[in-house]
Design a protein around this motif. Structure first.
Motif, PDB file in Angstrom:
ATOM      1  N   ALA A   1       8.139   6.428   3.502  1.00  0.00           N
ATOM      2  CA  ALA A   1       6.870   6.820   2.885  1.00  0.00           C
ATOM      3  C   ALA A   1       5.777   5.794   3.176  1.00  0.00           C
ATOM      4  N   TYR A   2       6.131   4.509   3.130  1.00  0.00           N
ATOM      5  CA  TYR A   2       5.137   3.466   3.428  1.00  0.00           C
ATOM      6  C   TYR A   2       4.721   3.486   4.897  1.00  0.00           C
ATOM      7  N   ILE A   3       5.664   3.752   5.776  1.00  0.00           N
ATOM      8  CA  ILE A   3       5.328   3.839   7.199  1.00  0.00           C
ATOM      9  C   ILE A   3       4.318   4.972   7.428  1.00  0.00           C
ATOM     10  N   LYS A   4       4.533   6.101   6.747  1.00  0.00           N
ATOM     11  CA  LYS A   4       3.603   7.226   6.871  1.00  0.00           C
ATOM     12  C   LYS A   4       2.207   6.867   6.347  1.00  0.00           C
ATOM     13  N   GLN A   5       2.156   5.958   5.362  1.00  0.00           N
ATOM     14  CA  GLN A   5       0.862   5.544   4.810  1.00  0.00           C
ATOM     15  C   GLN A   5       0.141   4.542   5.714  1.00  0.00           C
ATOM     16  N   GLY A   6       0.833   4.077   6.765  1.00  0.00           N
ATOM     17  CA  GLY A   6       0.188   3.185   7.720  1.00  0.00           C
ATOM     18  C   GLY A   6       0.574   1.728   7.631  1.00  0.00           C
TER      19      GLY A   6
ATOM     20  N   MET B   1      -6.982  -0.015   2.539  1.00  0.00           N
ATOM     21  CA  MET B   1      -5.980  -0.255   3.567  1.00  0.00           C
ATOM     22  C   MET B   1      -6.162   0.724   4.715  1.00  0.00           C
ATOM     23  N   LYS B   2      -6.240   0.193   5.952  1.00  0.00           N
ATOM     24  CA  LYS B   2      -6.325   1.009   7.153  1.00  0.00           C
ATOM     25  C   LYS B   2      -5.366   0.448   8.190  1.00  0.00           C
ATOM     26  N   GLU B   3      -4.395   1.255   8.580  1.00  0.00           N
ATOM     27  CA  GLU B   3      -3.460   0.895   9.650  1.00  0.00           C
ATOM     28  C   GLU B   3      -2.829  -0.479   9.438  1.00  0.00           C
ATOM     29  N   GLY B   4      -2.367  -0.703   8.214  1.00  0.00           N
ATOM     30  CA  GLY B   4      -1.649  -1.925   7.912  1.00  0.00           C
ATOM     31  C   GLY B   4      -2.507  -3.126   7.586  1.00  0.00           C
ATOM     32  N   LEU B   5      -3.841  -2.977   7.658  1.00  0.00           N
ATOM     33  CA  LEU B   5      -4.755  -4.074   7.345  1.00  0.00           C
ATOM     34  C   LEU B   5      -5.529  -3.761   6.068  1.00  0.00           C
ATOM     35  N   LEU B   6      -5.715  -4.781   5.238  1.00  0.00           N
ATOM     36  CA  LEU B   6      -6.473  -4.626   4.007  1.00  0.00           C
ATOM     37  C   LEU B   6      -7.896  -5.145   4.235  1.00  0.00           C
TER      38      LEU B   6
END
Length: 405
Positions: free
Chosen positions: A137-142, A360-365
């Motif tokens: 689920a976290y991977i899907k969230q980016g 959060m966008k693509e793993g960056l805050l």
């Protein structure tokens, strides 16, 4: 710009937080986080009885001098309670300086070293399948990095999971006392590698994975764990052993090439000095709230950079959003920043008390550019969430011996 008033608040919008508000003579105010989980009122007392009276009338611009005054001037200077108080004041003063300069704090530190802050989240569960599901689920969230923690089968309470998915308050019932967990190193060492084996089989090696041992095993046991986990290429193994005897990490470093992280309980640079200069660790995890604020964290980062050690600040849910925002500025600046622990976006109760903006966008805050730290505190909303005495759990071996939690 003289300090006119300092207010100290303790509230519980789901977790207890200690908040400091430093107010200058022109009405400009800054916020700081002084939370020490399970000992919150000790920090409040230290602040109100010993710190606040010494600071009224001092120049809020003199951040370094005030830091040294509170640290060296106390003589009994180390320890979680006194450093948390210093940290809260220090954050608030940086917040004031940014507001007066009409700049975000990271610009005052020297500017950005990166466009956004890499974070990792927690995928927990009572079974391996549940953890793997949460990871997906976290991977899907980016998210690009995730910490995996799983309850040990047939054990009463495991770090990173909550018995019956209760929170600490529910576990303590109507008589707040530390809940007790049970620990077996043998069961743990035989179980945890399977979690990472299945995670890699399902999601491959592009996602970064890490794991927190929470200082529950000895150096040679940790060396065995490191060897078992080496095939799964962890970003780091956190708190593999206790840090009181720092040479334990020397033993571990000599036995495994798995990257090592520790330092969330460090209060000063001196706590980390040997580990960093001997390159026994790869990430130092000291938080702004527990390590002396931004003034001390900047000093720690500079020292660590000389030895190829990166920063990875502690970001547990018992650190308030004020600490998160202080970390955002520090992380954007620090040239040797590695990764930030992130427990997710606040609950409605927390976000009613603390107003801030992160995305959060693509793993960056990312955060909005605001003067100071970019966070506010609603005193009236805080009154709706009064303090609740609470403790972290304690841990015992299966024969009843008290152990590290």
């Amino acid at each position: 710009m003289k300090i006119k008033e300092i207010k100290v608040f303790v509230c519980c919008p789901g977790r207890n937080f200690v908040t400091v508000k430093v107010i200058t003579e022109d009405g400009t105010y800054g916020l700081g986080d002084g939370t020490v989980n399970g000992r919150e009122l000790a920090v409040v007392s230290y602040l109100e009885e010993h710190v606040v009276p010494c600071l009224i009338g001092k120049d809020a611009h003199q951040i370094e001098d005030i830091w040294q005054y509170l640290y060296k001037g106390a003589y009994w200077q180390n320890g979680a309670i006194s450093i948390a108080a210093i940290s809260a004041i220090d954050m608030a003063l940086w917040d004031i300086k940014g507001k007066l300069a009409k700049m975000p704090v990271y610009l005052l530190l020297g500017g950005k070293s990166r466009k956004g802050v890499t974070v990792y989240v927690h995928a927990n569960g009572e079974t391996i399948d549940e953890v793997i599901g949460n990871l997906g689920a976290y991977i899907k969230q980016g998210y690009k990095a995730v910490r995996l923690q799983c309850a040990l089968p047939n054990s009463k309470g495991t770090y990173g999971t909550m018995e019956g998915k209760k929170n600490y308050y529910e576990l303590q019932g109507n008589r707040p006392l530390p809940p007790e967990n049970e620990w077996s190193t043998t069961k743990y060492l035989n179980f945890i590698p399977e979690l990472f084996k299945k995670a890699r089989e399902k999601f491959g090696y592009e996602i970064e994975l890490c794991h927190d041992v929470h200082s529950r095993i000895t150096p040679i046991e940790a060396a065995r764990l490191g060897k078992l986990l080496e095939p799964y290429q962890l970003l780091f193994l956190e708190d593999a052993v206790t840090t009181e005897n720092q040479e334990g990490y020397k033993i571990l470093r000599e036995q495994t090439h798995i990257p090592l992280a520790t330092g969330e309980k460090f209060n000063t640079l001196w706590d980390a000095k040997e580990m960093i200069q001997n390159q026994w660790i790869d990430y130092v995890r000291t938080a702004a709230t527990h390590g002396g604020g931004l003034t001390a964290l900047r000093r720690l980062a500079d020292f660590a950079s000389l030895y190829h050690v990166r920063t990875a600040p502690h970001g547990a849910p018992d650190l308030s959003p004020i600490c998160l925002m202080a970390h955002m500025h520090f992380n954007l600046w620090a040239p040797n920043f590695g990764i930030q622990e992130f427990v997710g976006f606040g609950t409605p109760e927390i976000n009613e008390v603390f107003q801030y903006q992160v995305e959060m966008k693509e793993g960056l805050l990312y955060m909005d550019d605001q003067p100071g730290l970019g966070i506010d505190f609603d005193e009236e909303a805080a009154k709706k969430h009064p303090y609740k005495r609470s403790y972290l759990p304690v841990n015992r071996l299966e024969d009843g011996t008290l152990w590290n939690w």
